[in-house]
Design a protein around this motif. Structure first.
Motif, PDB file in Angstrom:
ATOM      1  N   LEU A  23       0.819  -1.199   0.000  1.00  0.00           N
ATOM      2  CA  LEU A  23       0.000   0.000   0.000  1.00  0.00           C
ATOM      3  C   LEU A  23       0.858   1.256   0.000  1.00  0.00           C
ATOM      4  O   LEU A  23       0.543   2.242  -0.683  1.00  0.00           O
ATOM      5  CB  LEU A  23      -0.921  -0.020   1.216  1.00  0.00           C
ATOM      6  N   ILE A  24       1.961   1.232   0.775  1.00  0.00           N
ATOM      7  CA  ILE A  24       2.865   2.385   0.778  1.00  0.00           C
ATOM      8  C   ILE A  24       3.420   2.637  -0.613  1.00  0.00           C
ATOM      9  O   ILE A  24       3.440   3.773  -1.106  1.00  0.00           O
ATOM     10  CB  ILE A  24       4.009   2.154   1.797  1.00  0.00           C
ATOM     11  N   PHE A  25       3.882   1.559  -1.249  1.00  0.00           N
ATOM     12  CA  PHE A  25       4.463   1.707  -2.588  1.00  0.00           C
ATOM     13  C   PHE A  25       3.427   2.247  -3.585  1.00  0.00           C
ATOM     14  O   PHE A  25       3.701   3.172  -4.365  1.00  0.00           O
ATOM     15  CB  PHE A  25       5.004   0.351  -3.063  1.00  0.00           C
ATOM     16  N   ILE A  26       2.236   1.672  -3.539  1.00  0.00           N
ATOM     17  CA  ILE A  26       1.196   2.110  -4.488  1.00  0.00           C
ATOM     18  C   ILE A  26       0.815   3.563  -4.254  1.00  0.00           C
ATOM     19  O   ILE A  26       0.678   4.358  -5.201  1.00  0.00           O
ATOM     20  CB  ILE A  26      -0.032   1.192  -4.373  1.00  0.00           C
ATOM     21  N   MET A  27       0.640   3.949  -2.986  1.00  0.00           N
ATOM     22  CA  MET A  27       0.239   5.320  -2.698  1.00  0.00           C
ATOM     23  C   MET A  27       1.318   6.317  -3.093  1.00  0.00           C
ATOM     24  O   MET A  27       1.023   7.430  -3.534  1.00  0.00           O
ATOM     25  CB  MET A  27      -0.121   5.459  -1.218  1.00  0.00           C
ATOM     26  N   VAL A  32       2.908  10.483  -6.585  1.00  0.00           N
ATOM     27  CA  VAL A  32       4.015  11.172  -7.242  1.00  0.00           C
ATOM     28  C   VAL A  32       3.768  11.343  -8.741  1.00  0.00           C
ATOM     29  O   VAL A  32       3.996  12.423  -9.292  1.00  0.00           O
ATOM     30  CB  VAL A  32       5.332  10.412  -6.987  1.00  0.00           C
ATOM     31  N   LEU A  33       3.310  10.299  -9.403  1.00  0.00           N
ATOM     32  CA  LEU A  33       3.162  10.369 -10.855  1.00  0.00           C
ATOM     33  C   LEU A  33       2.200  11.468 -11.301  1.00  0.00           C
ATOM     34  O   LEU A  33       2.505  12.216 -12.252  1.00  0.00           O
ATOM     35  CB  LEU A  33       2.719   9.001 -11.399  1.00  0.00           C
ATOM     36  N   THR A 302       8.898  19.202  -6.646  1.00  0.00           N
ATOM     37  CA  THR A 302       9.789  18.450  -5.744  1.00  0.00           C
ATOM     38  C   THR A 302       9.284  18.496  -4.303  1.00  0.00           C
ATOM     39  O   THR A 302       9.234  17.473  -3.603  1.00  0.00           O
ATOM     40  CB  THR A 302      11.210  19.041  -5.812  1.00  0.00           C
ATOM     41  N   ILE A 303       8.894  19.698  -3.869  1.00  0.00           N
ATOM     42  CA  ILE A 303       8.372  19.829  -2.506  1.00  0.00           C
ATOM     43  C   ILE A 303       7.079  19.026  -2.351  1.00  0.00           C
ATOM     44  O   ILE A 303       6.870  18.335  -1.339  1.00  0.00           O
ATOM     45  CB  ILE A 303       8.136  21.319  -2.185  1.00  0.00           C
ATOM     46  N   THR A 304       6.216  19.117  -3.379  1.00  0.00           N
ATOM     47  CA  THR A 304       4.945  18.399  -3.300  1.00  0.00           C
ATOM     48  C   THR A 304       5.153  16.898  -3.311  1.00  0.00           C
ATOM     49  O   THR A 304       4.473  16.151  -2.593  1.00  0.00           O
ATOM     50  CB  THR A 304       4.049  18.814  -4.479  1.00  0.00           C
ATOM     51  N   VAL A 305       6.120  16.422  -4.109  1.00  0.00           N
ATOM     52  CA  VAL A 305       6.414  14.983  -4.149  1.00  0.00           C
ATOM     53  C   VAL A 305       6.907  14.504  -2.784  1.00  0.00           C
ATOM     54  O   VAL A 305       6.472  13.453  -2.273  1.00  0.00           O
ATOM     55  CB  VAL A 305       7.444  14.683  -5.261  1.00  0.00           C
ATOM     56  N   ALA A 306       7.814  15.274  -2.179  1.00  0.00           N
ATOM     57  CA  ALA A 306       8.319  14.876  -0.859  1.00  0.00           C
ATOM     58  C   ALA A 306       7.191  14.831   0.163  1.00  0.00           C
ATOM     59  O   ALA A 306       7.086  13.883   0.969  1.00  0.00           O
ATOM     60  CB  ALA A 306       9.403  15.853  -0.418  1.00  0.00           C
TER      61      ALA A 306
END
Length: 608
Positions: A23-27, A32-33, A302-306
């Protein structure tokens, strides 16, 4: 190979053993994408928006700047005309044929005074005036440094070119390049005999204020080119090749633009001198702003992805356990079908989410219904608006023809044409019903043909054959006239020689077509519209038939006219798939359109 296998297993092992890790990986991926995609799309949309805005703004600016430049050139041309119509000039030309020197001297002095008055009145942009008379070889020169009259033994070069090429006027640059010469020939009114020429020398700087309407930046270039492709004036350092300029000059009088390599080239015609106004804008002008947006987007992305990764990890860790239960309760929800799985009745957060999702699905269904109704009403309104149109080119040609007829034809003929046009307007602007009688449709088509027969007269042969018992049959409004108009535009207009158009209305039990809707079976009315136009090629005919076969009752409202697809679609929408429209055509022979509709017969029975 073993090393790669171990690395692969080491990466996948944590996800196989823990749903939380999955679930962590999928979320993380899901979070991010979209951010990356949105950032990229934002940059691209910003660039496209700037490109669209730049193109629209410059096309508009080019249009208005060309108009203002044309007015300035017209004013300069009026200055020349003021000399040409000056009585002193005509008096001097007449005195050349007389022997009296005193009359010549007096007329000559008057010309000098007129040129001096013109020169000093326009001193802010006129740098010189020349007048050359071919018979006597005299050249009058008026500028800031000299005022003289010379007698030449040969025709000066600019005037020689003007006379040899039989031009009325031409524009050429001065040797210094900061001025241009507007040269016009002087012709005798009665027989167009060339009497001489007159030149107005003007500073290019007078046009700078008008050219500033184009807002040329430091990296942009504005060019004024002559009718032969010569660059007359240029603001900026960017150059076009002689071939490029010649191509633009020969491209017609319409405004436009094109992309050439890393530049946008806008162009328009300056009337009445037939000069070309050209503006060159480098592609970097758009990319610079897009790059600035991209830099901001990368930082924000970048900030939003983090942040998204952090939030995704926390949410996945805390919600992994109840997420399965929530998924099970959501299996019964459906946003499209009316029937839903009964609620589980849970009282915790999962139950609350389940209840909210259930209520939301009902609201979405109602919203979908509302949107569907609104779109249906919009399509209906668009169709009615389309039905109310009359081809503006047809209207313009008809009005011009009526204007000519008022002077050349009998009042009765003019009245008949006006009456036909009036009846057409009355038919299309009346509150449109979905269906009209075949009699009303034929009358509307005949009014159109009265006008076309008046326009093309003996070139057009038109025949109409109707079984009058079928005139009360119902047909969608504006079905026949658009098809006849289509025959003129795409079939007859390009056909040399005589034109033939025939319309036949008859009772039929079966109407078969090779393509389009296939076999139109069942008793009813068959309407056949045939022409001897250029016809349709096999490949194009296949495409048209394929479009007609996909009509299936859809209301097509794209374009400025009612096309075959619209007619076929409305026929099937009103009468079903047993009825419709078929097309048959052969190159060089002509085109035949067959319409099959239900019938209502007077004085007999017509079973349908």
């Amino acid at each position: 190979m073993r090393l790669l296998s171990k690395i692969y297993r080491a990466i996948l092992h944590p996800f196989r053993r823990s749903i939380r890790n999955k679930l962590i990986f999928i979320m993380v991926v899901v979070s991010v994408l979209p951010i990356i995609a949105v950032t990229a799309l934002a940059v691209d949309n910003n660039r496209q928006s700037m490109e669209t805005e730049l193109i629209g703004t410059n096309v508009s600016n080019m249009k208005w700047t060309s108009i203002y430049l044309g007015e300035q050139f017209s004013q300069m041309n009026s200055v020349l005309y003021s000399v040409l119509i000056n009585p002193n000039l005509n008096e001097y030309i007449a005195s050349e044929e007389e022997s009296g020197l005193s009359s010549q001297f007096s007329a000559q002095r008057n010309i000098e005074d007129a040129m001096a008055s013109l020169f000093y009145s326009g001193n802010h942009y006129i740098s010189g005036i020349e007048l050359y008379l071919k018979r006597s070889g005299k050249l009058f020169t008026m500028n800031a440094s000299q005022n003289q009259i010379r007698t030449l033994d040969r025709v000066p070069a600019p005037y020689n070119e003007l006379f040899n090429q039989r031009k009325d006027f031409m524009i050429q640059n001065s040797p210094e390049g900061d001025r241009f010469q507007l040269i016009r020939s002087i012709n005798r009114f009665e027989n167009r005999e060339i009497l001489g020429g007159i030149t107005l020398e003007v500073r290019w700087a007078i046009l700078d204020q008008t050219l500033s309407l184009l807002n040329p930046a430091n990296d942009q270039t504005v060019i004024i080119a002559g009718p032969d492709g010569e660059v007359l004036y240029q603001m900026g350092s960017d150059d076009l090749s002689a071939e490029q300029v010649a191509k633009i000059v020969k491209g017609g009088t319409e405004p436009g633009y094109e992309r050439q390599g890393d530049e946008y080239v806008f162009y328009n015609t300056i009337d009445p001198m037939k000069l070309k106004l050209i503006k060159i804008i480098p592609l970097s002008a758009i990319n610079q702003s897009a790059q600035a947006t991209m830099h901001y987007g990368i930082w924000i992305g970048t900030i939003t992805v983090a942040a998204a990764i952090l939030i995704a990890v926390l949410l996945a860790w805390r919600t992994a356990t109840p997420i399965v239960l929530l998924a099970r309760s959501m299996q019964g929800l459906n946003l499209i079908r009316q029937g839903d799985k009964p609620l589980s009745g849970r009282m915790d957060e999962i139950g609350l989410l389940e209840t909210k999702l259930y209520n939301m699905s009902h609201r979405i269904r109602e919203h979908i219904k509302s949107e569907y109704s609104m779109n249906l009403e919009k399509k209906t309104a668009e169709l009615k608006a389309l039905q109310a149109q009359i081809n503006p080119h047809f209207l313009q040609n008809t009005l011009q023809m009526i204007g000519s007829m008022l002077f050349s034809k009998k009042p009765a003929e003019s009245y008949e044409t006006i009456r036909s046009l009036s009846e057409m307007f009355r038919y299309v602007i009346r509150e449109p019903d979905d269906l009209a009688t075949l009699k009303q449709e034929l009358e509307h088509m005949n009014n159109y043909m009265v006008i076309q027969q008046q326009r093309f007269q003996s070139r057009l042969q038109y025949s109409l054959e109707v079984d009058e018992r079928l005139l009360q049959s119902r047909i969608p409004k504006l079905t026949l006239q658009p098809i006849v108009e289509n025959a003129f535009m795409h079939g007859l207009d390009s056909q040399a020689g005589g034109w033939e158009l025939s319309v036949k209305v008859a009772q039929a039990s079966i109407a078969e077509a090779e393509g389009g809707v296939g076999a139109l079976a069942g008793a009813g009315v068959t309407i056949t519209i045939s022409d001897n136009g250029v016809g349709i090629g096999a490949e194009r005919l296949r495409e048209v038939r394929q479009r007609l076969s996909y009509a299936d009752g859809q209301v097509w409202t794209r374009g400025e006219r009612i096309g075959l697809g619209n007619v076929a679609s409305r026929l099937q929408m009103h009468f079903g798939k047993a009825y419709g429209l078929a097309i048959d055509s052969e190159v060089g022979v002509g085109t035949r359109i067959t319409i099959h509709i239900p019938g209502e017969m007077q004085g007999g029975e017509l079973h349908d």
